[in-house]
Motif scaffolding. Structure first.
Motif, PDB file in Angstrom:
ATOM      1  N   MET A   1     -15.055  -6.248  10.375  1.00  0.00           N
ATOM      2  CA  MET A   1     -13.746  -5.606  10.232  1.00  0.00           C
ATOM      3  C   MET A   1     -13.956  -4.143   9.848  1.00  0.00           C
ATOM      4  O   MET A   1     -14.747  -3.844   8.975  1.00  0.00           O
ATOM      5  CB  MET A   1     -12.985  -6.317   9.093  1.00  0.00           C
ATOM      6  CG  MET A   1     -11.500  -6.269   9.249  1.00  0.00           C
ATOM      7  SD  MET A   1     -10.551  -6.968   7.868  1.00  0.00           S
ATOM      8  CE  MET A   1     -11.447  -8.413   7.323  1.00  0.00           C
ATOM      9  N   TYR A   2     -13.230  -3.245  10.545  1.00  0.00           N
ATOM     10  CA  TYR A   2     -13.262  -1.842  10.131  1.00  0.00           C
ATOM     11  C   TYR A   2     -12.533  -1.722   8.796  1.00  0.00           C
ATOM     12  O   TYR A   2     -11.620  -2.471   8.512  1.00  0.00           O
ATOM     13  CB  TYR A   2     -12.547  -0.967  11.168  1.00  0.00           C
ATOM     14  CG  TYR A   2     -13.195  -0.959  12.521  1.00  0.00           C
ATOM     15  CD1 TYR A   2     -14.429  -0.339  12.725  1.00  0.00           C
ATOM     16  CD2 TYR A   2     -12.560  -1.551  13.611  1.00  0.00           C
ATOM     17  CE1 TYR A   2     -15.014  -0.324  13.982  1.00  0.00           C
ATOM     18  CE2 TYR A   2     -13.145  -1.543  14.870  1.00  0.00           C
ATOM     19  CZ  TYR A   2     -14.367  -0.929  15.054  1.00  0.00           C
ATOM     20  OH  TYR A   2     -14.955  -0.913  16.296  1.00  0.00           O
ATOM     21  N   ASP A   3     -12.934  -0.737   8.008  1.00  0.00           N
ATOM     22  CA  ASP A   3     -12.261  -0.563   6.716  1.00  0.00           C
ATOM     23  C   ASP A   3     -10.930   0.152   6.923  1.00  0.00           C
ATOM     24  O   ASP A   3     -10.682   0.788   7.953  1.00  0.00           O
ATOM     25  CB  ASP A   3     -13.153   0.235   5.757  1.00  0.00           C
ATOM     26  CG  ASP A   3     -12.716   0.040   4.304  1.00  0.00           C
ATOM     27  OD1 ASP A   3     -12.003  -0.942   4.023  1.00  0.00           O
ATOM     28  OD2 ASP A   3     -13.098   0.877   3.462  1.00  0.00           O
ATOM     29  N   PHE A   4     -10.065   0.036   5.933  1.00  0.00           N
ATOM     30  CA  PHE A   4      -8.739   0.657   5.997  1.00  0.00           C
ATOM     31  C   PHE A   4      -8.254   0.893   4.573  1.00  0.00           C
ATOM     32  O   PHE A   4      -8.757   0.287   3.626  1.00  0.00           O
ATOM     33  CB  PHE A   4      -7.752  -0.257   6.739  1.00  0.00           C
ATOM     34  CG  PHE A   4      -7.811  -1.698   6.304  1.00  0.00           C
ATOM     35  CD1 PHE A   4      -7.215  -2.124   5.119  1.00  0.00           C
ATOM     36  CD2 PHE A   4      -8.502  -2.635   7.071  1.00  0.00           C
ATOM     37  CE1 PHE A   4      -7.290  -3.451   4.719  1.00  0.00           C
ATOM     38  CE2 PHE A   4      -8.589  -3.970   6.658  1.00  0.00           C
ATOM     39  CZ  PHE A   4      -7.976  -4.378   5.486  1.00  0.00           C
ATOM     40  N   ALA A   5      -7.280   1.791   4.452  1.00  0.00           N
ATOM     41  CA  ALA A   5      -6.608   1.973   3.165  1.00  0.00           C
ATOM     42  C   ALA A   5      -5.575   0.866   3.006  1.00  0.00           C
ATOM     43  O   ALA A   5      -5.140   0.281   4.002  1.00  0.00           O
ATOM     44  CB  ALA A   5      -5.938   3.340   3.113  1.00  0.00           C
ATOM     45  N   TYR A   6      -5.211   0.574   1.780  1.00  0.00           N
ATOM     46  CA  TYR A   6      -4.296  -0.543   1.514  1.00  0.00           C
ATOM     47  C   TYR A   6      -3.247  -0.122   0.507  1.00  0.00           C
ATOM     48  O   TYR A   6      -3.569   0.538  -0.488  1.00  0.00           O
ATOM     49  CB  TYR A   6      -5.110  -1.716   0.968  1.00  0.00           C
ATOM     50  CG  TYR A   6      -4.309  -2.870   0.406  1.00  0.00           C
ATOM     51  CD1 TYR A   6      -3.981  -3.975   1.190  1.00  0.00           C
ATOM     52  CD2 TYR A   6      -3.908  -2.879  -0.934  1.00  0.00           C
ATOM     53  CE1 TYR A   6      -3.274  -5.049   0.662  1.00  0.00           C
ATOM     54  CE2 TYR A   6      -3.198  -3.948  -1.466  1.00  0.00           C
ATOM     55  CZ  TYR A   6      -2.889  -5.041  -0.659  1.00  0.00           C
ATOM     56  OH  TYR A   6      -2.189  -6.103  -1.185  1.00  0.00           O
ATOM     57  N   GLN A   7      -2.011  -0.445   0.800  1.00  0.00           N
ATOM     58  CA  GLN A   7      -0.917  -0.163  -0.134  1.00  0.00           C
ATOM     59  C   GLN A   7      -0.034  -1.391  -0.239  1.00  0.00           C
ATOM     60  O   GLN A   7       0.206  -2.076   0.762  1.00  0.00           O
ATOM     61  CB  GLN A   7      -0.046   1.002   0.375  1.00  0.00           C
ATOM     62  CG  GLN A   7      -0.745   2.346   0.431  1.00  0.00           C
ATOM     63  CD  GLN A   7      -0.719   3.065  -0.902  1.00  0.00           C
ATOM     64  OE1 GLN A   7       0.054   2.710  -1.797  1.00  0.00           O
ATOM     65  NE2 GLN A   7      -1.572   4.066  -1.053  1.00  0.00           N
ATOM     66  N   LYS A   8       0.465  -1.641  -1.445  1.00  0.00           N
ATOM     67  CA  LYS A   8       1.414  -2.744  -1.633  1.00  0.00           C
ATOM     68  C   LYS A   8       2.668  -2.177  -2.281  1.00  0.00           C
ATOM     69  O   LYS A   8       2.793  -2.181  -3.509  1.00  0.00           O
ATOM     70  CB  LYS A   8       0.779  -3.836  -2.494  1.00  0.00           C
ATOM     71  CG  LYS A   8       1.614  -5.095  -2.583  1.00  0.00           C
ATOM     72  CD  LYS A   8       0.872  -6.137  -3.411  1.00  0.00           C
ATOM     73  CE  LYS A   8       1.767  -7.309  -3.738  1.00  0.00           C
ATOM     74  NZ  LYS A   8       1.086  -8.263  -4.616  1.00  0.00           N
ATOM     75  N   PRO A   9       3.589  -1.666  -1.464  1.00  0.00           N
ATOM     76  CA  PRO A   9       4.796  -1.049  -2.015  1.00  0.00           C
ATOM     77  C   PRO A   9       5.698  -2.091  -2.683  1.00  0.00           C
ATOM     78  O   PRO A   9       5.604  -3.280  -2.384  1.00  0.00           O
ATOM     79  CB  PRO A   9       5.474  -0.441  -0.790  1.00  0.00           C
ATOM     80  CG  PRO A   9       4.961  -1.226   0.368  1.00  0.00           C
ATOM     81  CD  PRO A   9       3.572  -1.646   0.011  1.00  0.00           C
ATOM     82  N   ALA A  10       6.592  -1.600  -3.557  1.00  0.00           N
ATOM     83  CA  ALA A  10       7.468  -2.503  -4.309  1.00  0.00           C
ATOM     84  C   ALA A  10       8.890  -2.528  -3.750  1.00  0.00           C
ATOM     85  O   ALA A  10       9.732  -3.264  -4.256  1.00  0.00           O
ATOM     86  CB  ALA A  10       7.473  -2.106  -5.782  1.00  0.00           C
ATOM     87  N   SER A  11       9.167  -1.708  -2.729  1.00  0.00           N
ATOM     88  CA  SER A  11      10.512  -1.749  -2.145  1.00  0.00           C
ATOM     89  C   SER A  11      10.414  -1.597  -0.634  1.00  0.00           C
ATOM     90  O   SER A  11       9.438  -1.028  -0.107  1.00  0.00           O
ATOM     91  CB  SER A  11      11.377  -0.622  -2.709  1.00  0.00           C
ATOM     92  OG  SER A  11      10.977   0.613  -2.152  1.00  0.00           O
ATOM     93  N   VAL A  12      11.438  -2.118   0.058  1.00  0.00           N
ATOM     94  CA  VAL A  12      11.485  -2.006   1.519  1.00  0.00           C
ATOM     95  C   VAL A  12      11.474  -0.535   1.921  1.00  0.00           C
ATOM     96  O   VAL A  12      10.778  -0.145   2.864  1.00  0.00           O
ATOM     97  CB  VAL A  12      12.731  -2.738   2.074  1.00  0.00           C
ATOM     98  CG1 VAL A  12      12.889  -2.474   3.569  1.00  0.00           C
ATOM     99  CG2 VAL A  12      12.632  -4.235   1.823  1.00  0.00           C
ATOM    100  N   LEU A  35      -5.328 -10.926  10.042  1.00  0.00           N
ATOM    101  CA  LEU A  35      -6.719 -10.797   9.570  1.00  0.00           C
ATOM    102  C   LEU A  35      -7.723 -11.257  10.638  1.00  0.00           C
ATOM    103  O   LEU A  35      -8.716 -10.559  10.872  1.00  0.00           O
ATOM    104  CB  LEU A  35      -6.922 -11.520   8.236  1.00  0.00           C
ATOM    105  CG  LEU A  35      -6.220 -10.844   7.045  1.00  0.00           C
ATOM    106  CD1 LEU A  35      -6.517 -11.579   5.744  1.00  0.00           C
ATOM    107  CD2 LEU A  35      -6.618  -9.387   6.912  1.00  0.00           C
ATOM    108  N   PRO A  36      -7.495 -12.398  11.308  1.00  0.00           N
ATOM    109  CA  PRO A  36      -8.393 -12.736  12.420  1.00  0.00           C
ATOM    110  C   PRO A  36      -8.447 -11.644  13.497  1.00  0.00           C
ATOM    111  O   PRO A  36      -9.507 -11.383  14.059  1.00  0.00           O
ATOM    112  CB  PRO A  36      -7.812 -14.048  12.966  1.00  0.00           C
ATOM    113  CG  PRO A  36      -7.161 -14.671  11.773  1.00  0.00           C
ATOM    114  CD  PRO A  36      -6.596 -13.518  10.980  1.00  0.00           C
ATOM    115  N   VAL A  37      -7.311 -10.996  13.762  1.00  0.00           N
ATOM    116  CA  VAL A  37      -7.287  -9.901  14.749  1.00  0.00           C
ATOM    117  C   VAL A  37      -8.164  -8.735  14.271  1.00  0.00           C
ATOM    118  O   VAL A  37      -8.938  -8.166  15.032  1.00  0.00           O
ATOM    119  CB  VAL A  37      -5.831  -9.434  15.007  1.00  0.00           C
ATOM    120  CG1 VAL A  37      -5.792  -8.078  15.702  1.00  0.00           C
ATOM    121  CG2 VAL A  37      -5.091 -10.471  15.846  1.00  0.00           C
ATOM    122  N   LEU A  38      -8.063  -8.404  12.990  1.00  0.00           N
ATOM    123  CA  LEU A  38      -8.882  -7.319  12.436  1.00  0.00           C
ATOM    124  C   LEU A  38     -10.362  -7.680  12.479  1.00  0.00           C
ATOM    125  O   LEU A  38     -11.217  -6.837  12.762  1.00  0.00           O
ATOM    126  CB  LEU A  38      -8.478  -7.010  10.997  1.00  0.00           C
ATOM    127  CG  LEU A  38      -7.096  -6.397  10.765  1.00  0.00           C
ATOM    128  CD1 LEU A  38      -6.934  -6.018   9.297  1.00  0.00           C
ATOM    129  CD2 LEU A  38      -6.866  -5.185  11.645  1.00  0.00           C
TER     130      LEU A  38
END
Lengths: 265, 161
Positions: A1-12, A35-38
């Protein structure tokens, strides 16, 4: 899997802002397809926006609708007493997706946004005439599914909930599984409710889920397996692979539709 | 690299992970909990099953970052500190529910979840159906099913007591 940045926002609103601000950003719901696609490096997002912190999980029932939050897992839908009572076919469908572990993570919103041609949920949403609600608008099921892995969703549009009109008089899903992967080779959802009598087929069509007008007309007159026994679906536009030819799938559609009608009672 | 904090087998842990780090990689490579196995790495086989907030999940198909703040239980967290086995582990041993043992950690974790989620009871057919997400290449299913059926009364008795 290539790496990526990750964010988990708290609002839509924050999630939409992150998705709108980066054309290479992707949203993740339950991640059971994503995740399988990545892992196969079929997609290379710069940023993954996790929708798990938006509070989009839960099931609400009003007098004329059952609303399921986009991040509600298949396991929750399958076990819900409300869903079982209001739309038994929908609970049954959810209980047959993947396996226990997939159902604990996979979500209705993720399944619909992905619109895999073998996914189960599109059949229920189309047959029940549901409405897909997003941060921008409400999209009718008939307008939502636009071909294999293609939907009406815009890149910065997030499904918030799916609204199923009530009362549903009859509902059932029957699925012929690919023996190894257990995906739907042909899945048929039949329903009689506010949207009328509908028959929606998944797994079989090259362009994803579709309705069978002839069967709907026949079942509207008489909701019985015999009413559709003689209806043949054209193999044109159906999938053909090592698991089954288009003609085989066309035949299965009538078989599974009859079984679904029988199960709906 | 982002830092996450979570509970693993009752203990608070934190670690720096990449966006792409899988939960199973965190468990095995950063925390040294190698009881959780990687079989297929495609969410088919179930060798990597752990519990996250009380639900069985495939830890090869969940990002470590998605487990930030979660309560995770692995096969290492089942036995008592004095070595007394969890009833499911004990019944797997009693009924010889393993041959090579590779699938066993995932089988045990799935089996515990199945029994916990079905307090009303489980038929043999239901146990087999519920085990859909776990594969055993030694064809040991027969004894695995027996072990789960045998663990059922022990687990529910314990919960009732």
């Amino acid at each position: 899997m290539y790496d990526f940045a990750y964010q988990k926002p708290a609002s839509v609103a924050d999630a939409v802002k992150l998705l709108a601000g980066d054309p290479e950003a992707k949203a993740v719901a339950g991640g059971q397809t994503f995740l399988p696609v990545l892992k196969q490096r079929l997609n290379k997002p710069s940023l993954v926006v996790d929708l798990a912190g938006l509070g989009l999980s839960g099931i609400k029932q009003s007098a004329n609708a059952l609303s399921i939050g986009a991040m509600t897992t298949h396991a929750t839908v399958a076990r819900s007493a409300e869903v079982k009572k209001a739309i038994p076919g929908l609970a049954q469908l959810a209980s047959w997706i993947g396996d226990n572990q997939v159902r604990h993570r996979g979500t209705i919103g993720g399944s619909l946004a992905n619109n895999d041609p073998s996914a189960c949920y599109p059949a229920a949403v189309l047959a029940l005439g549901a409405t897909i609600k997003t941060n921008k608008r409400a999209i009718k099921a008939d307008d939502f599914f636009q071909g294999m892995f293609t939907t009406a969703l815009e890149p910065d549009e997030i499904i918030t909930e799916v609204e199923f009109p009530l009362p549903v008089e009859k509902s059932a899903y029957e699925k012929f599984r690919q023996p190894a992967s257990r995906y739907a080779m042909v899945g048929v959802f039949v329903a009689k409710g506010p949207a009328g009598v509908r028959v929606a087929v998944t797994g079989a069509g090259q362009n994803g889920v579709f309705r069978v007008a002839d069967m709907e007309a026949a079942l509207a007159k008489s909701f019985a397996p015999d009413a559709i026994a003689a209806i043949k679906v054209s193999p044109e536009g159906l999938n053909s692979d090592i698991h089954g030819s288009a003609a085989y799938r066309a035949h299965l559609i009538t078989v599974m539709a009859k079984r679904a009608v029988a199960a709906a009672g | 690299m982002p830092k996450i904090s979570l509970k693993v087998n009752g203990k608070a842990v934190s670690a720096e992970v990449e966006g792409r780090t899988l939960l199973v990689e965190l468990l095995r490579e950063k925390l040294g909990l190698t009881g959780t196995h990687v079989g297929c790495d495609t969410s088919q086989c179930g060798a990597c099953v752990v519990h996250v907030n009380g639900d069985s999940v495939k830890s090869c198909t969940m990002l470590a970052l998605q487990a930030d703040g979660a309560d995770v239980t692995t096969i290492e967290g089942l036995a008592q500190p004095d070595g007394t086995l969890h009833p499911m582990q004990a019944m797997f041993r009693e009924h010889h529910a393993l041959q090579c043992g590779f699938c066993t950690p995932g089988m045990v974790m799935s089996a515990i979840d199945i029994v916990q989620k079905h307090p009303e009871g489980l038929s043999e057919a239901e146990i087999r159906e519920e085990l859909e997400g776990n594969l055993c290449r030694c064809t040991g299913y027969h004894n695995i099913v027996k072990a789960i059926a045998a663990a059922f009364p022990l687990m529910h008795q314990k919960q009732a007591a």
